[in-house]
Write a protein that holds these residues in place. Structure first.
Motif, short mmCIF file in Angstrom:
data_model
loop_
_atom_site.label_atom_id
_atom_site.label_comp_id
_atom_site.label_asym_id
_atom_site.label_seq_id
_atom_site.Cartn_x
_atom_site.Cartn_y
_atom_site.Cartn_z
N SER A 40 0.83 -1.20 0.00
CA SER A 40 0.00 0.00 0.00
C SER A 40 0.87 1.26 0.00
CB SER A 40 -0.91 -0.01 1.23
OG SER A 40 -1.68 1.16 1.31
N TYR A 41 1.96 1.25 0.81
CA TYR A 41 2.85 2.41 0.86
C TYR A 41 3.50 2.66 -0.49
CZ TYR A 41 2.51 1.84 5.95
OH TYR A 41 2.06 1.73 7.23
N PHE A 42 3.89 1.57 -1.17
CA PHE A 42 4.54 1.73 -2.47
C PHE A 42 3.58 2.34 -3.48
CE2 PHE A 42 5.56 -0.13 -6.66
CZ PHE A 42 6.78 0.51 -6.87
N GLU A 43 2.34 1.88 -3.47
CA GLU A 43 1.35 2.46 -4.37
C GLU A 43 1.13 3.94 -4.07
OE1 GLU A 43 -2.09 0.07 -3.92
OE2 GLU A 43 -1.26 -1.66 -5.01
N LEU A 81 2.23 9.66 -5.51
CA LEU A 81 2.88 10.95 -5.20
C LEU A 81 3.83 11.35 -6.31
CD1 LEU A 81 3.40 13.26 -3.19
CD2 LEU A 81 5.16 11.80 -2.13
N MET A 82 4.61 10.39 -6.82
CA MET A 82 5.52 10.68 -7.92
C MET A 82 4.76 11.15 -9.16
SD MET A 82 8.73 10.19 -7.16
CE MET A 82 9.42 9.96 -8.78
N SER A 83 3.64 10.51 -9.44
CA SER A 83 2.85 10.91 -10.61
C SER A 83 2.32 12.32 -10.44
CB SER A 83 1.67 9.94 -10.80
OG SER A 83 2.15 8.63 -11.07
N ILE A 135 18.79 4.48 -11.25
CA ILE A 135 18.09 3.42 -10.48
C ILE A 135 17.11 2.64 -11.35
CG2 ILE A 135 18.27 4.74 -8.33
CD1 ILE A 135 15.31 5.47 -8.66
N GLU A 136 17.08 2.90 -12.64
CA GLU A 136 16.18 2.23 -13.56
C GLU A 136 14.74 2.30 -13.03
OE1 GLU A 136 17.63 -1.72 -14.06
OE2 GLU A 136 19.35 -1.10 -15.27
N GLN A 184 9.51 0.49 -11.15
CA GLN A 184 8.08 0.73 -11.03
C GLN A 184 7.26 -0.50 -11.45
OE1 GLN A 184 6.94 4.20 -13.23
NE2 GLN A 184 4.88 4.28 -12.36
N GLU A 185 7.77 -1.26 -12.42
CA GLU A 185 7.06 -2.46 -12.87
C GLU A 185 7.39 -3.69 -12.01
OE1 GLU A 185 8.03 -3.10 -16.89
OE2 GLU A 185 7.09 -1.24 -17.64
N ASP A 186 8.65 -3.80 -11.58
CA ASP A 186 9.11 -5.04 -10.95
C ASP A 186 8.84 -5.09 -9.44
OD1 ASP A 186 10.59 -7.59 -11.35
OD2 ASP A 186 11.96 -6.67 -9.90
N LEU A 187 8.90 -3.92 -8.79
CA LEU A 187 8.74 -3.93 -7.33
C LEU A 187 7.39 -4.49 -6.89
CD1 LEU A 187 10.03 -3.37 -4.65
CD2 LEU A 187 9.24 -1.00 -4.77
N PRO A 188 6.27 -4.15 -7.50
CA PRO A 188 5.00 -4.77 -7.10
C PRO A 188 5.02 -6.29 -7.26
CG PRO A 188 4.59 -2.85 -8.47
CD PRO A 188 6.04 -3.12 -8.55
#
Length: 439
Positions: free
Chosen positions: A200-203, A208-210, A230-231, A236-240
């Motif tokens: 949830s925090y990552f989302e 916030l970044m968007s 940091i690619e 953004q795609e792989d962490l979830p």
């Protein structure tokens, strides 16, 4: 005293037959005089009687007791001693107990004691081969039975001690496993719970970044360089996906720990409503690393109601049966690899079926565990639930798994444990647990 010492040194076992006892073979023709019988008794003080024959064919016997009882009566010497033994035999003929040499000592002793009181100490006629007979002293038969009774008591004592040791061992192991599972579950619950928040925090951070990019659309070299370093697009795609994988791993680990905690309930004191399918699934989860070499598990679950029982002990039964099936399939697969003549497409398989069956005794929850391995020979099937019996090589297995399983099912749950096996084809164990209707 030497006679008693000789009896005590007999090599007697629970499976001993009459052929394992001292047998006497003194044959006298009916035409011989009675004094020949007296001479035979004098020469061998242990001789319980003589076998009477007519031209070599068995006719009957005269025991030592009966012979001297008749001869020592008034006028007995004049009537019998110098006449053919046939005279005394016709005058004193009694009912004979004739038993095959293969008869177990325990069974023979029982039949001997069932004779009329005046015949209890008469010799037993043993047919050692067709039309070939010898005599057995009834006293020696009773002594042998006494020795077997002692051996039986010792064996029962050993089995009782073994069961107590095994029960205590399982209870201790259960407590240890329960303690370890509890200690693992606490930090694991912490990881499991925090992973949900982490996702949830990552989302939230992505949102916030968007928002920042939407509000401040002007390019910033420093931020662009950091994103590239940091690619950020890949992150953004792989962490979830990574977090979801960690969540799945934690979920599986939590299932295993809960399974161990459930499985450790070997010291349950009261039966509870038990979900059979849950017990089976927990056991399969614990044994997951054993299902290798292409062993397939086929589940054919029917609808089962909750069964009153001890879930930990039922899981122990399922574990024992599944481990035996896995061992049999693994060994069978290894043997087939060495056999160049095995050209079929055999694949190792364990099939688990559950259903409700109804018999004259009521309704039962039926759980079948079958494998397509080498099967069990008819000889081994007769002893498969005996304590310490095992078909495994020395040093592999205690031989108590099926005996304990049978005890748990029959004594603790009032059920049945059945075996069906065809040598070279398959083996199936069926557990029947009673379904009690609620009133």
């Amino acid at each position: 005293m030497s006679h008693i010492h000789e009896i005590c040194t007999w090599n007697i076992s629970l499976e001993s037959t009459l052929l394992d006892l001292p047998l006497y073979n003194c044959q006298i023709e009916l035409t011989q005089q009675a004094k020949e019988v007296a001479r035979a008794f004098e020469e061998n003080s242990m001789l319980p009687g003589v076998i009477l024959t007519d031209m070599g064919n068995f006719v009957g016997i005269i025991s030592r007791r009966l012979f001297f009882e008749r001869v020592n009566r008034r006028y007995g010497l004049e009537m019998f001693f110098k006449r053919p033994i046939e005279v005394l035999y016709r005058f004193s003929k009694q009912e004979l107990l004739v038993l095959p040499g293969s008869k177990l000592i325990v069974e023979a002793a029982q039949e001997s004691l069932y004779r009329a009181a005046e015949l209890v100490y008469e010799p037993v006629v043993v047919e050692v081969a067709p039309q070939t007979y010898k005599l057995l002293d009834a006293h020696q038969l009773m002594v042998a039975q006494g020795r077997i009774h002692q051996l039986t008591n010792k064996l029962l004592q050993k089995q009782t001690e073994a069961k107590l040791i095994q029960t205590e061992k399982m209870a201790s192991l259960g407590r240890i496993v329960a303690g370890v599972a509890h200690e693992i579950r606490n930090p694991l619950n912490c990881i499991w719970g925090n992973l949900t928040f982490l996702l949830s925090y990552f989302e939230n951070l992505l949102q916030l970044m968007s928002a920042y990019e939407a509000e401040y659309s002007e390019p910033c070299p420093r931020i662009d360089a950091l994103k590239e370093e940091i690619e950020f697009d890949f992150l953004q795609e792989d962490l979830p996906i990574t977090l979801e994988g960690m969540k799945w791993g934690a979920s599986q680990l939590l299932k295993i720990v809960n399974g161990l905690h459930h499985f450790s309930h070997m010291d349950e004191t009261k039966p509870v409503e038990t979900d059979i399918h849950e017990c089976v699934e927990i056991t399969l989860l614990i044994l997951k690393n054993r299902f290798k070499n292409g062993i397939e598990v086929v589940k054919k679950y029917g609808e089962l109601p909750l069964v009153s029982g001890y879930s930990g002990q039922l899981s122990q039964v399922f574990l024992n049966l599944l481990v035996n099936a896995l061992d049999a399939l693994t060994e069978y697969a290894a043997d087939r690899e060495l056999d160049s003549q095995c050209l079929d497409n055999w694949q190792p398989q364990i099939e688990i079926t559950t259903k409700v069956v109804e018999t004259a005794d009521g309704k039962w929850a039926a759980i079948g565990i079958a494998d397509n391995g080498p099967g069990i020979s008819p000889e081994n099937q007769q002893h498969i639930f005996d304590t310490f019996f095992t078909t495994k090589p020395a040093g592999k297995g205690s031989g108590m798994g099926l005996a304990i399983s049978h005890q748990i099912v029959t004594e603790k749950h009032g059920g049945q444990l059945k075996l069906r096996s065809q040598l070279g084809r398959n083996t199936e164990f069926e557990i029947l647990l009673p379904i009690v209707r609620k009133t």
